[in-house]
Design a protein around this motif. Structure first.
Motif, PDB file in Angstrom:
ATOM      1  N   ALA A 165      42.502 122.740  11.629  1.00 34.18           N
ATOM      2  CA  ALA A 165      43.151 121.898  12.637  1.00 34.18           C
ATOM      3  C   ALA A 165      42.556 122.187  14.004  1.00 34.18           C
ATOM      4  CB  ALA A 165      44.657 122.161  12.659  1.00 34.18           C
ATOM      5  N   THR A 166      42.235 121.123  14.737  1.00 33.03           N
ATOM      6  CA  THR A 166      41.736 121.295  16.095  1.00 33.03           C
ATOM      7  C   THR A 166      42.460 120.346  17.042  1.00 33.03           C
ATOM      8  OG1 THR A 166      39.798 121.184  17.552  1.00 33.03           O
ATOM      9  CG2 THR A 166      39.826 119.671  15.684  1.00 33.03           C
ATOM     10  N   PHE A 167      42.729 120.851  18.239  1.00 34.60           N
ATOM     11  CA  PHE A 167      43.364 120.060  19.293  1.00 34.60           C
ATOM     12  C   PHE A 167      42.353 119.672  20.371  1.00 34.60           C
ATOM     13  CE2 PHE A 167      46.704 122.285  17.155  1.00 34.60           C
ATOM     14  CZ  PHE A 167      47.781 121.402  17.162  1.00 34.60           C
ATOM     15  N   MET A 168      41.064 119.793  20.045  1.00 35.26           N
ATOM     16  CA  MET A 168      40.024 119.373  20.986  1.00 35.26           C
ATOM     17  C   MET A 168      40.204 117.901  21.333  1.00 35.26           C
ATOM     18  SD  MET A 168      36.624 121.182  19.390  1.00 35.26           S
ATOM     19  CE  MET A 168      35.564 120.388  20.612  1.00 35.26           C
ATOM     20  N   ALA A 169      39.884 117.544  22.586  1.00 37.44           N
ATOM     21  CA  ALA A 169      40.081 116.169  23.039  1.00 37.44           C
ATOM     22  C   ALA A 169      39.147 115.189  22.332  1.00 37.44           C
ATOM     23  CB  ALA A 169      39.880 116.092  24.549  1.00 37.44           C
ATOM     24  N   LYS A 170      37.914 115.606  22.053  1.00 37.24           N
ATOM     25  CA  LYS A 170      36.944 114.687  21.451  1.00 37.24           C
ATOM     26  C   LYS A 170      36.037 115.463  20.501  1.00 37.24           C
ATOM     27  CE  LYS A 170      35.176 110.407  21.578  1.00 37.24           C
ATOM     28  NZ  LYS A 170      35.949 109.201  21.210  1.00 37.24           N
ATOM     29  N   PRO A 171      36.550 115.856  19.327  1.00 34.70           N
ATOM     30  CA  PRO A 171      35.743 116.681  18.429  1.00 34.70           C
ATOM     31  C   PRO A 171      34.644 115.913  17.705  1.00 34.70           C
ATOM     32  CG  PRO A 171      37.834 116.212  17.409  1.00 34.70           C
ATOM     33  CD  PRO A 171      37.910 115.660  18.800  1.00 34.70           C
ATOM     34  N   LYS A 172      34.769 114.578  17.625  1.00 38.27           N
ATOM     35  CA  LYS A 172      33.797 113.809  16.845  1.00 38.27           C
ATOM     36  C   LYS A 172      33.445 112.522  17.568  1.00 38.27           C
ATOM     37  CE  LYS A 172      32.761 112.457  12.108  1.00 38.27           C
ATOM     38  NZ  LYS A 172      33.172 112.547  10.706  1.00 38.27           N
ATOM     39  N   PHE A 173      32.144 112.277  17.713  1.00 38.94           N
ATOM     40  CA  PHE A 173      31.653 111.082  18.416  1.00 38.94           C
ATOM     41  C   PHE A 173      31.953 109.813  17.611  1.00 38.94           C
ATOM     42  CE2 PHE A 173      28.270 107.928  19.065  1.00 38.94           C
ATOM     43  CZ  PHE A 173      28.408 107.702  20.423  1.00 38.94           C
ATOM     44  N   GLY A 174      32.299 108.756  18.325  1.00 41.25           N
ATOM     45  CA  GLY A 174      32.426 107.453  17.699  1.00 41.25           C
ATOM     46  C   GLY A 174      33.803 107.092  17.188  1.00 41.25           C
ATOM     47  N   ILE A 175      34.750 108.005  17.251  1.00 41.80           N
ATOM     48  CA  ILE A 175      36.119 107.693  16.849  1.00 41.80           C
ATOM     49  C   ILE A 175      37.061 108.121  17.970  1.00 41.80           C
ATOM     50  CG2 ILE A 175      35.640 107.891  14.381  1.00 41.80           C
ATOM     51  CD1 ILE A 175      36.900 110.636  14.384  1.00 41.80           C
ATOM     52  N   ALA A 176      38.315 107.696  17.871  1.00 40.52           N
ATOM     53  CA  ALA A 176      39.291 107.981  18.929  1.00 40.52           C
ATOM     54  C   ALA A 176      39.450 109.485  19.132  1.00 40.52           C
ATOM     55  CB  ALA A 176      40.636 107.360  18.566  1.00 40.52           C
ATOM     56  N   GLY A 177      39.624 109.885  20.382  1.00 41.01           N
ATOM     57  CA  GLY A 177      39.884 111.280  20.700  1.00 41.01           C
ATOM     58  C   GLY A 177      41.365 111.584  20.658  1.00 41.01           C
ATOM     59  N   SER A 178      41.691 112.852  20.820  1.00 48.41           N
ATOM     60  CA  SER A 178      43.093 113.285  20.793  1.00 48.41           C
ATOM     61  C   SER A 178      43.628 113.492  22.198  1.00 48.41           C
ATOM     62  CB  SER A 178      43.245 114.590  19.996  1.00 48.41           C
ATOM     63  OG  SER A 178      43.044 114.381  18.623  1.00 48.41           O
ATOM     64  N   GLY A 179      44.905 113.266  22.346  1.00 49.85           N
ATOM     65  CA  GLY A 179      45.585 113.517  23.613  1.00 49.85           C
ATOM     66  C   GLY A 179      46.956 114.098  23.349  1.00 49.85           C
ATOM     67  N   MET A 180      47.749 114.194  24.377  1.00 44.31           N
ATOM     68  CA  MET A 180      49.135 114.643  24.227  1.00 44.31           C
ATOM     69  C   MET A 180      49.960 113.934  25.289  1.00 44.31           C
ATOM     70  SD  MET A 180      50.852 118.438  24.107  1.00 44.31           S
ATOM     71  CE  MET A 180      50.557 118.840  25.833  1.00 44.31           C
ATOM     72  N   HIS A 181      50.536 112.791  24.897  1.00 42.43           N
ATOM     73  CA  HIS A 181      51.424 112.114  25.826  1.00 42.43           C
ATOM     74  C   HIS A 181      52.560 113.052  26.203  1.00 42.43           C
ATOM     75  CE1 HIS A 181      49.728 108.399  23.792  1.00 42.43           C
ATOM     76  NE2 HIS A 181      49.460 108.216  25.063  1.00 42.43           N
ATOM     77  N   CYS A 182      52.911 113.080  27.464  1.00 39.93           N
ATOM     78  CA  CYS A 182      53.997 113.933  27.948  1.00 39.93           C
ATOM     79  C   CYS A 182      55.045 113.062  28.624  1.00 39.93           C
ATOM     80  CB  CYS A 182      53.471 114.984  28.929  1.00 39.93           C
ATOM     81  SG  CYS A 182      52.422 116.224  28.168  1.00 39.93           S
ATOM     82  N   ASN A 183      56.226 112.981  28.036  1.00 40.61           N
ATOM     83  CA  ASN A 183      57.344 112.260  28.634  1.00 40.61           C
ATOM     84  C   ASN A 183      58.085 113.218  29.553  1.00 40.61           C
ATOM     85  OD1 ASN A 183      57.066 109.819  26.818  1.00 40.61           O
ATOM     86  ND2 ASN A 183      57.340 111.425  25.293  1.00 40.61           N
ATOM     87  N   MET A 184      58.141 112.867  30.842  1.00 42.90           N
ATOM     88  CA  MET A 184      58.655 113.802  31.843  1.00 42.90           C
ATOM     89  C   MET A 184      59.854 113.218  32.583  1.00 42.90           C
ATOM     90  SD  MET A 184      54.959 115.098  33.327  1.00 42.90           S
ATOM     91  CE  MET A 184      54.260 113.443  33.362  1.00 42.90           C
ATOM     92  N   SER A 185      60.798 114.083  32.910  1.00 37.09           N
ATOM     93  CA  SER A 185      61.970 113.667  33.684  1.00 37.09           C
ATOM     94  C   SER A 185      62.372 114.773  34.648  1.00 37.09           C
ATOM     95  CB  SER A 185      63.139 113.307  32.761  1.00 37.09           C
ATOM     96  OG  SER A 185      63.430 114.372  31.879  1.00 37.09           O
ATOM     97  N   LEU A 186      62.769 114.369  35.834  1.00 33.66           N
ATOM     98  CA  LEU A 186      63.144 115.301  36.906  1.00 33.66           C
ATOM     99  C   LEU A 186      64.557 114.982  37.367  1.00 33.66           C
ATOM    100  CD1 LEU A 186      62.139 117.489  38.995  1.00 33.66           C
ATOM    101  CD2 LEU A 186      61.465 115.565  40.453  1.00 33.66           C
TER     102      LEU A 186
END
Length: 292
Positions: free
Chosen positions: A230-251
């Motif tokens: 398992a890898t959480f790298m943003a773009k481990p492989k060229f040509g396909i979608a990269g990974s992110g982490m949407h953050c829902n924030m409230s103050l």
């Protein structure tokens, strides 16, 4: 209720904990740990903030002549991992890093978050919540057990078995997280082949960030059990979608009101002036927040 030293001592005995991981993050956000035997002597040292480690070899920490550093455990992060062996269970505590002078270390990401939260309270806000949606890839291992760039499925967004070949891996990850106290809200295949997402309930930001680090550890551990990496790298492989982490924030302000909401917003977005300033701060600091 807060976890006490007595609670930890009791669980060590009841759950046959033989080792304790003292976990912290380096300046790049990578989790590190010092593992100690769960003897009475070592437990006394940990619970009195006297556990030391050499910080000179940790990325972004200190020089060799400043190597001695202390780990101050946050007792509320105590967790017994739901895996072990015939030698007993393994538990963990997330720690803040301190200098030999008893001061919070300036390079400790967790300590800096706590400093920012103190400033938040000083300027009139009460709490800040974070709900993460982390994405990750699962790659196959080669014959030597090293990770490859070969994904283990050809699935796409929200696909299921047999197209998604990692559903059992995700289910075990979710089961382990649930046993550890996470409230998992969703688990699914993501857009790219071999890409997945597991979402868990929001929490106060410090606790949410602690959970993100534990989440990554669990995902990597269970993936390896299934012969995957398992890898959480943003773009481990060229040509396909990269990974992110949407953050829902409230103050929230001191009265418990949503500080980001304003029904009378002249721009029609129902955002408060505080919200606009918050967004401006994210844009200003984006280059230091996001990976280059």
């Amino acid at each position: 209720m807060p976890i006490t030293a007595a609670d930890i001592r009791r669980e060590v005995k009841e759950k046959n904990v033989t080792f304790i991981r003292l976990m912290f993050s380096d300046i790049l956000g990578t989790m590190k740990n010092v593992e100690i035997p769960a003897t009475d002597e070592q437990l006394d040292k940990v619970l009195s903030n006297k556990a030391m480690f050499d910080g000179s070899s940790i990325e972004g920490f200190v020089r060799i002549n400043e190597s001695d550093m202390y780990l101050y455990p946050d007792l509320d992060t105590w967790t017994v991992f739901p895996w072990g062996d015939e030698n007993g269970s393994v538990a963990g505590l997330i720690c803040d890093v301190y200098t030999t002078e008893g001061e919070p270390f300036a390079g400790d990401p967790r300590g800096n978050l706590k400093r920012a939260l103190r400033h938040m309270e000083e300027v009139g806000f009460k709490s800040f919540n974070l709900g993460p949606e982390p994405e990750f890839f699962l790659f196959k291992l080669d014959d030597n057990g090293d990770p490859t760039l070969e994904v283990n499925d050809k699935g796409g967004y929200f696909d299921l078995a047999p197209t998604d070949l990692a559903d059992n891996t995700r289910r075990e990850i979710v089961n382990v997280l649930t046993k550890m106290g996470f409230e998992v809200e969703a688990s699914h295949h993501e857009v790219a082949v071999g890409q997945h997402e597991i979402d868990f309930k929001y929490d106060e930001v410090l606790r949410a960030c602690d959970k993100i680090q534990i989440f990554k550890l669990v995902v990597k551990t269970i993936a390896r059990k299934h012969g995957l990496y398992a890898t959480f790298m943003a773009k481990p492989k060229f040509g396909i979608a990269g990974s992110g982490m949407h953050c829902n924030m409230s103050l929230f302000d001191e009265e418990g009101n949503n500080a980001f909401f304003d029904p009378n917003d002249p721009k029609g977005m129902q955002l408060s002036e505080t919200a606009y300033h918050f967004l401006g701060g994210l844009i200003k600091h984006a280059t230091t927040i996001l990976p280059s």
